[in-house]
Scaffold this motif. Structure first.
Motif, PDB file in Angstrom:
ATOM      1  N   LEU A  71       0.832  -1.206   0.000  1.00  0.00           N
ATOM      2  CA  LEU A  71       0.000   0.000   0.000  1.00  0.00           C
ATOM      3  C   LEU A  71       0.866   1.255   0.000  1.00  0.00           C
ATOM      4  O   LEU A  71       0.582   2.223  -0.714  1.00  0.00           O
ATOM      5  CB  LEU A  71      -0.906  -0.004   1.234  1.00  0.00           C
ATOM      6  N   LEU A  72       1.934   1.252   0.800  1.00  0.00           N
ATOM      7  CA  LEU A  72       2.804   2.422   0.873  1.00  0.00           C
ATOM      8  C   LEU A  72       3.498   2.687  -0.455  1.00  0.00           C
ATOM      9  O   LEU A  72       3.626   3.843  -0.881  1.00  0.00           O
ATOM     10  CB  LEU A  72       3.835   2.234   1.989  1.00  0.00           C
ATOM     11  N   VAL A  73       3.962   1.632  -1.121  1.00  0.00           N
ATOM     12  CA  VAL A  73       4.586   1.821  -2.436  1.00  0.00           C
ATOM     13  C   VAL A  73       3.597   2.456  -3.400  1.00  0.00           C
ATOM     14  O   VAL A  73       3.920   3.387  -4.141  1.00  0.00           O
ATOM     15  CB  VAL A  73       5.088   0.476  -2.997  1.00  0.00           C
ATOM     16  N   ARG A  74       2.377   1.948  -3.371  1.00  0.00           N
ATOM     17  CA  ARG A  74       1.329   2.440  -4.284  1.00  0.00           C
ATOM     18  C   ARG A  74       1.018   3.913  -4.051  1.00  0.00           C
ATOM     19  O   ARG A  74       1.013   4.722  -4.985  1.00  0.00           O
ATOM     20  CB  ARG A  74       0.074   1.576  -4.082  1.00  0.00           C
ATOM     21  N   PHE A  75       0.799   4.321  -2.805  1.00  0.00           N
ATOM     22  CA  PHE A  75       0.295   5.670  -2.551  1.00  0.00           C
ATOM     23  C   PHE A  75       1.387   6.693  -2.270  1.00  0.00           C
ATOM     24  O   PHE A  75       1.185   7.880  -2.536  1.00  0.00           O
ATOM     25  CB  PHE A  75      -0.715   5.641  -1.399  1.00  0.00           C
ATOM     26  N   LEU A  76       2.536   6.286  -1.748  1.00  0.00           N
ATOM     27  CA  LEU A  76       3.614   7.261  -1.554  1.00  0.00           C
ATOM     28  C   LEU A  76       4.049   7.857  -2.888  1.00  0.00           C
ATOM     29  O   LEU A  76       4.298   9.058  -3.001  1.00  0.00           O
ATOM     30  CB  LEU A  76       4.807   6.601  -0.858  1.00  0.00           C
ATOM     31  N   ASN A  77       4.151   7.006  -3.917  1.00  0.00           N
ATOM     32  CA  ASN A  77       4.525   7.510  -5.244  1.00  0.00           C
ATOM     33  C   ASN A  77       3.452   8.432  -5.809  1.00  0.00           C
ATOM     34  O   ASN A  77       3.758   9.478  -6.380  1.00  0.00           O
ATOM     35  CB  ASN A  77       4.764   6.337  -6.196  1.00  0.00           C
ATOM     36  N   GLN A  84       1.220  16.108  -2.416  1.00  0.00           N
ATOM     37  CA  GLN A  84       0.164  16.072  -1.401  1.00  0.00           C
ATOM     38  C   GLN A  84       0.740  15.579  -0.067  1.00  0.00           C
ATOM     39  O   GLN A  84       0.533  14.440   0.338  1.00  0.00           O
ATOM     40  CB  GLN A  84      -0.967  15.152  -1.863  1.00  0.00           C
ATOM     41  N   PRO A  85       1.480  16.443   0.643  1.00  0.00           N
ATOM     42  CA  PRO A  85       2.120  16.012   1.899  1.00  0.00           C
ATOM     43  C   PRO A  85       1.120  15.630   2.987  1.00  0.00           C
ATOM     44  O   PRO A  85       1.429  14.796   3.842  1.00  0.00           O
ATOM     45  CB  PRO A  85       2.936  17.233   2.320  1.00  0.00           C
ATOM     46  N   ASP A  86      -0.075  16.214   2.969  1.00  0.00           N
ATOM     47  CA  ASP A  86      -1.066  15.863   3.987  1.00  0.00           C
ATOM     48  C   ASP A  86      -1.516  14.405   3.845  1.00  0.00           C
ATOM     49  O   ASP A  86      -1.664  13.685   4.846  1.00  0.00           O
ATOM     50  CB  ASP A  86      -2.266  16.804   3.905  1.00  0.00           C
ATOM     51  N   LEU A  87      -1.699  13.964   2.611  1.00  0.00           N
ATOM     52  CA  LEU A  87      -2.067  12.567   2.393  1.00  0.00           C
ATOM     53  C   LEU A  87      -0.871  11.635   2.630  1.00  0.00           C
ATOM     54  O   LEU A  87      -1.046  10.495   3.086  1.00  0.00           O
ATOM     55  CB  LEU A  87      -2.596  12.385   0.969  1.00  0.00           C
ATOM     56  N   THR A  88       0.337  12.107   2.320  1.00  0.00           N
ATOM     57  CA  THR A  88       1.534  11.311   2.609  1.00  0.00           C
ATOM     58  C   THR A  88       1.647  11.033   4.098  1.00  0.00           C
ATOM     59  O   THR A  88       1.894   9.892   4.518  1.00  0.00           O
ATOM     60  CB  THR A  88       2.797  12.048   2.119  1.00  0.00           C
ATOM     61  N   LYS A  89       1.461  12.064   4.901  1.00  0.00           N
ATOM     62  CA  LYS A  89       1.504  11.892   6.356  1.00  0.00           C
ATOM     63  C   LYS A  89       0.397  10.958   6.822  1.00  0.00           C
ATOM     64  O   LYS A  89       0.605  10.095   7.683  1.00  0.00           O
ATOM     65  CB  LYS A  89       1.381  13.255   7.043  1.00  0.00           C
ATOM     66  N   GLY A  90      -0.783  11.116   6.255  1.00  0.00           N
ATOM     67  CA  GLY A  90      -1.916  10.297   6.647  1.00  0.00           C
ATOM     68  C   GLY A  90      -1.709   8.821   6.368  1.00  0.00           C
ATOM     69  O   GLY A  90      -1.980   7.971   7.218  1.00  0.00           O
ATOM     70  N   ALA A 214      -1.251  19.163   8.267  1.00  0.00           N
ATOM     71  CA  ALA A 214      -2.488  18.506   8.706  1.00  0.00           C
ATOM     72  C   ALA A 214      -2.579  17.110   8.099  1.00  0.00           C
ATOM     73  O   ALA A 214      -2.068  16.858   7.006  1.00  0.00           O
ATOM     74  CB  ALA A 214      -3.698  19.339   8.285  1.00  0.00           C
ATOM     75  N   VAL A 215      -3.225  16.221   8.823  1.00  0.00           N
ATOM     76  CA  VAL A 215      -3.393  14.843   8.357  1.00  0.00           C
ATOM     77  C   VAL A 215      -4.684  14.730   7.550  1.00  0.00           C
ATOM     78  O   VAL A 215      -5.750  15.122   8.021  1.00  0.00           O
ATOM     79  CB  VAL A 215      -3.432  13.855   9.530  1.00  0.00           C
ATOM     80  N   ARG A 216      -4.556  14.214   6.333  1.00  0.00           N
ATOM     81  CA  ARG A 216      -5.739  13.962   5.512  1.00  0.00           C
ATOM     82  C   ARG A 216      -5.743  12.488   5.134  1.00  0.00           C
ATOM     83  O   ARG A 216      -4.688  11.898   4.904  1.00  0.00           O
ATOM     84  CB  ARG A 216      -5.730  14.841   4.260  1.00  0.00           C
TER      85      ARG A 216
END
Length: 448
Positions: A71-77, A84-90, A214-216
């Motif tokens: 999941l992290l490989v998929r969405f971090l990229n 989108q740093p807020d979604l990265t943090k989330g 902020a966390v999204r």
């Protein structure tokens, strides 16, 4: 010809793939040394018990991660390309919380199962600790590979810690002492812990400062993808490790050790597939999400060229040097050359299919992947139940190879249909044919 080879080696993709393959080959060589030394410092039954519990721990680590590593490989990229740093943090916080809770449950299940089997308390503790640290390395390597480098991700996961374990085993062998499976698993866990700490430090240094971010969240997307990644990861782990457990259950510990040794040697091609996945997971998603189709296809073509060379070389090595390699585990291993050849054919076919599984998963088509890998596991299980009573360990090898070859063909077809690209070495033939056609048209237009 020499000029073409020089130009081929100067390409950035070629160097990247070659470097990743060299890292995997080095890791594989160390793993081979580790397992062959372990076989020589243990009794045949002891090595079979070690191989079986190691396979159990590997599968438990995959189950406990509940798909968060993929999941992290998929969405971090995706989030990095989209800034989108807020979604990265989330997604980072969500993955850490979910995998931590699930891993505690998996370790508890291992401890209960080991106690039921009557394992010693040292083996229970060692296997549980190995499972936790291995899962941490698996998760950390995915993040480090995306954010730091392939060397930091894969090197700490598969290479550096094995050096110290091999040195430890050499000392045991020259000291003429017989090793207990629990002791070796404990030593491996300690060595891996050092790599995990190094990964954590490296990742902390490159992560942006999230304190004011902020966390999204996108929980519905994450849950859906994580479920498919989790099922796929479990099935992939079953393909790699459940075989040994079944051979142990259906035959005996010594035979399980023999199958484990042969399958690790045949993994010379699985290492190639893993190297392509590691390189592709770092490079392909960003090209896909940024819609750089020309570079995406160029990368796949060059990966296929490297694969073709490695597969031919690897098959020759297994055919000629197989008995000598098996003999390094012990004299009774060398008699299973045909088991090694059959297993190598299956993993070679998988390698020629290219990173089709990775492309399907990393481009949002993970739902297509799960039924294929499930069918692969089911077919392999049926083959084991039918062929092992008839042909013994060779029947297990035949079943593994047939199921793997069929799954590779289906995945490649799906990849072409869903993404429009062919990652297999067959794509090289089509590319060569299209070039010849282009030259023919060009020659006709010029009146040649």
């Amino acid at each position: 010809m020499i000029e073409s080879i020089v130009q081929f080696m100067r390409r950035d993709v070629t160097r990247g793939v070659a470097g990743t393959i060299l890292l995997k080959v080095g890791s594989g060589a160390l793993a081979f040394a580790l397992f062959s030394l372990a076989a020589r410092t243990m009794s045949p039954n002891g090595f079979g018990i070690f191989a079986t519990w190691l396979s159990v721990a590997q599968m438990a680590a995959v189950v406990g991660l509940v798909g968060q590593e993929s999941l992290l490989v998929r969405f971090l990229n995706e989030y990095r390309v989209g800034n989108q740093p807020d979604l990265t943090k989330g997604v980072l916080l969500s993955s850490f919380k979910i995998s931590s809770v699930a891993m505690l449950i998996a370790i508890g299940a291992i401890a209960i199962g080991a106690n039921i089997k009557g394992a010693s308390w040292l083996l229970v503790v060692a296997v549980s600790a190995y499972t936790a640290v291995n899962a941490g390395l698996m998760l950390g390597s995915q993040i480090a590979r995306s954010l730091v480098s392939i060397l930091m991700g894969e090197g700490n996961r598969e290479f550096f810690w094995r050096v110290s374990v091999v040195l430890f085993l050499l000392a045991i062998m020259f000291g003429h002492r017989q090793l207990d499976p629990a002791e070796l698993i404990a030593v491996m866990t300690i060595a891996m812990s050092v790599g995990l700490v190094a990964q954590i430090i490296a990742i902390a240094r490159v992560l942006p400062d999230f304190r004011g971010t902020a966390v999204r969240s996108e929980p519905s997307r994450w849950r859906s993808s994580a479920l498919h990644f989790w099922v796929a990861s479990i099935l992939e782990a079953a393909n790699q490790y459940f075989d040994v457990i079944l051979v142990y259950w259906m035959l005996d510990p010594a035979t399980a050790g023999i199958y484990f040794a042969a399958s690790r040697l045949a993994n010379i091609f699985a290492m190639l597939s893993a190297a392509l996945y590691s390189f592709g997971a770092r490079r392909l998603p960003s090209l896909y999400f940024s819609k750089n189709h020309q570079e995406f296809e160029r990368t796949l073509r060059l990966m296929a060229e490297v694969t073709a060379v490695c597969v031919v070389s690897g098959l020759l090595l297994i055919w000629v040097g197989g008995p000598h390699l098996l003999n390094l585990f012990g004299p009774h291993f060398a008699a299973q050359h045909w088991v090694l050849i059959v297993l190598a054919i299956g993993t070679a076919v998988q390698a020629t299919g290219g990173p089709s599984a990775a492309i399907l998963q990393l481009t949002g088509h993970e739902r297509e992947y799960v039924p294929v890998i499930a069918g692969n596991v089911a077919l392999r299980l049926v083959g084991f139940l039918v062929l092992i009573p008839w042909l013994g360990v060779l029947g297990a090898a035949i079943s593994a190879t047939v199921s793997l070859a069929l799954a590779t063909i289906v995945l490649n077809i799906l990849c072409r249909r869903r993404t429009g690209v062919d990652p297999s070495i067959l794509g090289l033939l089509r590319f060569s044919a299209s070039k010849r056609s282009a030259y023919a048209v060009r020659g006709a237009d010029s009146g040649e």
